[in-house]
Enzyme design. Sequence first.
Site, PDB file in Angstrom:
ATOM      1  CB  SER A 148      -0.859   0.016   1.257  1.00  0.00           C
ATOM      2  OG  SER A 148      -1.517   1.270   1.396  1.00  0.00           O
ATOM      3  CE1 TYR A 180      -4.213  -1.916   5.129  1.00  0.00           C
ATOM      4  CE2 TYR A 180      -3.389   0.258   4.541  1.00  0.00           C
ATOM      5  CZ  TYR A 180      -3.920  -0.967   4.168  1.00  0.00           C
ATOM      6  OH  TYR A 180      -4.135  -1.243   2.827  1.00  0.00           O
TER       7      TYR A 180
HETATM    8  N1  LIG Z   1      -8.683  -0.557  -1.519  1.00  0.00           N
HETATM    9  C1  LIG Z   1      -7.662   0.229  -1.318  1.00  0.00           C
HETATM   10  O1  LIG Z   1      -7.787   1.464  -1.430  1.00  0.00           O
HETATM   11  C2  LIG Z   1      -6.303  -0.340  -0.995  1.00  0.00           C
HETATM   12  C3  LIG Z   1      -5.194   0.508  -1.103  1.00  0.00           C
HETATM   13  C4  LIG Z   1      -3.923  -0.016  -0.848  1.00  0.00           C
HETATM   14  C5  LIG Z   1      -3.772  -1.350  -0.521  1.00  0.00           C
HETATM   15  N2  LIG Z   1      -4.887  -2.149  -0.415  1.00  0.00           N
HETATM   16  C6  LIG Z   1      -4.633  -3.552  -0.086  1.00  0.00           C
HETATM   17  O2  LIG Z   1      -5.186  -4.354  -1.112  1.00  0.00           O
HETATM   18  C7  LIG Z   1      -5.415  -5.670  -0.612  1.00  0.00           C
HETATM   19  C8  LIG Z   1      -6.763  -6.133  -1.083  1.00  0.00           C
HETATM   20  O3  LIG Z   1      -7.770  -5.324  -0.489  1.00  0.00           O
HETATM   21  P1  LIG Z   1      -9.028  -4.784  -1.292  1.00  0.00           P
HETATM   22  O4  LIG Z   1      -8.888  -3.325  -1.366  1.00  0.00           O
HETATM   23  O5  LIG Z   1      -9.221  -5.564  -2.535  1.00  0.00           O
HETATM   24  O6  LIG Z   1     -10.202  -5.016  -0.227  1.00  0.00           O
HETATM   25  P2  LIG Z   1     -11.171  -6.241   0.029  1.00  0.00           P
HETATM   26  O7  LIG Z   1     -11.787  -5.980   1.351  1.00  0.00           O
HETATM   27  O8  LIG Z   1     -12.074  -6.425  -1.135  1.00  0.00           O
HETATM   28  O9  LIG Z   1     -10.171  -7.482   0.080  1.00  0.00           O
HETATM   29  C9  LIG Z   1      -9.492  -7.889   1.227  1.00  0.00           C
HETATM   30  C10 LIG Z   1      -9.674  -9.384   1.307  1.00  0.00           C
HETATM   31  O10 LIG Z   1      -8.843  -9.917   2.343  1.00  0.00           O
HETATM   32  C11 LIG Z   1      -9.602 -10.904   3.002  1.00  0.00           C
HETATM   33  N3  LIG Z   1      -9.101 -11.155   4.339  1.00  0.00           N
HETATM   34  C12 LIG Z   1      -8.904 -10.260   5.325  1.00  0.00           C
HETATM   35  N4  LIG Z   1      -8.489 -10.887   6.435  1.00  0.00           N
HETATM   36  C13 LIG Z   1      -8.406 -12.207   6.129  1.00  0.00           C
HETATM   37  C14 LIG Z   1      -8.051 -13.363   6.855  1.00  0.00           C
HETATM   38  N5  LIG Z   1      -7.657 -13.294   8.133  1.00  0.00           N
HETATM   39  N6  LIG Z   1      -8.088 -14.571   6.229  1.00  0.00           N
HETATM   40  C15 LIG Z   1      -8.478 -14.652   4.934  1.00  0.00           C
HETATM   41  N7  LIG Z   1      -8.841 -13.590   4.194  1.00  0.00           N
HETATM   42  C16 LIG Z   1      -8.807 -12.383   4.795  1.00  0.00           C
HETATM   43  C17 LIG Z   1     -11.010 -10.329   3.042  1.00  0.00           C
HETATM   44  O11 LIG Z   1     -11.995 -11.330   3.325  1.00  0.00           O
HETATM   45  C18 LIG Z   1     -11.133  -9.757   1.642  1.00  0.00           C
HETATM   46  O12 LIG Z   1     -11.568 -10.743   0.729  1.00  0.00           O
HETATM   47  C19 LIG Z   1      -5.264  -5.568   0.903  1.00  0.00           C
HETATM   48  O13 LIG Z   1      -4.014  -6.084   1.284  1.00  0.00           O
HETATM   49  C20 LIG Z   1      -5.315  -4.072   1.162  1.00  0.00           C
HETATM   50  O14 LIG Z   1      -4.619  -3.720   2.320  1.00  0.00           O
HETATM   51  C21 LIG Z   1      -6.134  -1.669  -0.638  1.00  0.00           C
END
Ligand SMILES: NC(=O)c1ccc[n+]([C@@H]2O[C@H](COP(=O)([O-])OP(=O)(O)OC[C@H]3O[C@@H](n4cnc5c(N)ncnc54)[C@H](O)[C@@H]3O)[C@@H](O)[C@H]2O)c1
Length: 253
Positions: A142, A155
């Site tokens: 991130s 985070y």
């Molecule tokens: N959306 C944003 O703006 C953003 C920005 C930077 C980084 N990210 C990172 O992107 C990645 C994906 O997130 P996203 O934005 O697609 O959101 P999202 O909520 O759609 O996906 C996150 C996924 O991780 C799974 N998860 C969380 N804890 C878990 C656990 N203990 N066991 C199994 N699965 C688990 C959730 O069920 C979900 O499916 C993450 O690592 C997040 O930190 C997101």
Amino acid sequence: MSKLEGKVAIVTGGTSGMGRSIAELFASEGAAVVVSGRSEERGNEVVELICTSGGKAVFLAGDICEEAVNRRLVDLAVSEFGGLHILIPNAGELGLASITEIKPEKWHQTLATNLHAVFYLLHHGIPEILKSGGGSIVVTGSIAAYKAFPNHAAYCTSKGALIPLIRQVAVDYSPSVRANILCPGPVDTPLIWDSAKAFPDPEKAVSDVAEKTLLKRLGLPLDIAQAALFLASEESCWITGSALTIDGGIMCV
Ligand SMILES: NC(=O)c1ccc[n+]([C@@H]2O[C@H](COP(=O)([O-])OP(=O)(O)OC[C@H]3O[C@@H](n4cnc5c(N)ncnc54)[C@H](O)[C@@H]3O)[C@@H](O)[C@H]2O)c1
């Protein structure tokens, strides 16, 4: 020829947001995909969609913070598809709070998901990648690795730790294994809407951050999936140990 023909990939957090988009894109490019997530219903939906489109995928439900779940993901890739080439540790959680307000259990839980689960998947997955002749690891980090956000203490800490982790993997396992990290900015997934709940007006908070990007919009899951495909495929064959910011330019301002 498809970019990932004959490759086997594991995608965690593969039932929603960017993980789901990565799983679907990789399968459409010829990879057999082991999809990891917690919801059976959503996992089966992703696998069905991939398989009805002519791709190959299986789902394994489990909490990625458990070492045994990571071991099972690796074993499933090998038993079902005959090897392992690509790891996409992508599951993440926010653990919103400041250092003084976060409950210690929440701190540990956030680091368990965002950092320790990545360690487990690499610990069990890299030996199988080596047996399969090498491959590529693309971790979802991130921009929080570089920049603090209000009440994102656990985070930002966990995402920051992934950059040296991935450089270390690049050093220890090159040239057989390449390891890189994506650092997304604001992307339109369930996670950003959870993050916005910390603001008095969540809709406004999200539209404000979109407006702050140089490209004037939130990222889409597919924007991230396409970068993951590049780093997982041979097109990036001379890139390892790198962190790729993919954020609509928000880190420039
Ligand atoms: N959306 C944003 O703006 C953003 C920005 C930077 C980084 N990210 C990172 O992107 C990645 C994906 O997130 P996203 O934005 O697609 O959101 P999202 O909520 O759609 O996906 C996150 C996924 O991780 C799974 N998860 C969380 N804890 C878990 C656990 N203990 N066991 C199994 N699965 C688990 C959730 O069920 C979900 O499916 C993450 O690592 C997040 O930190 C997101």
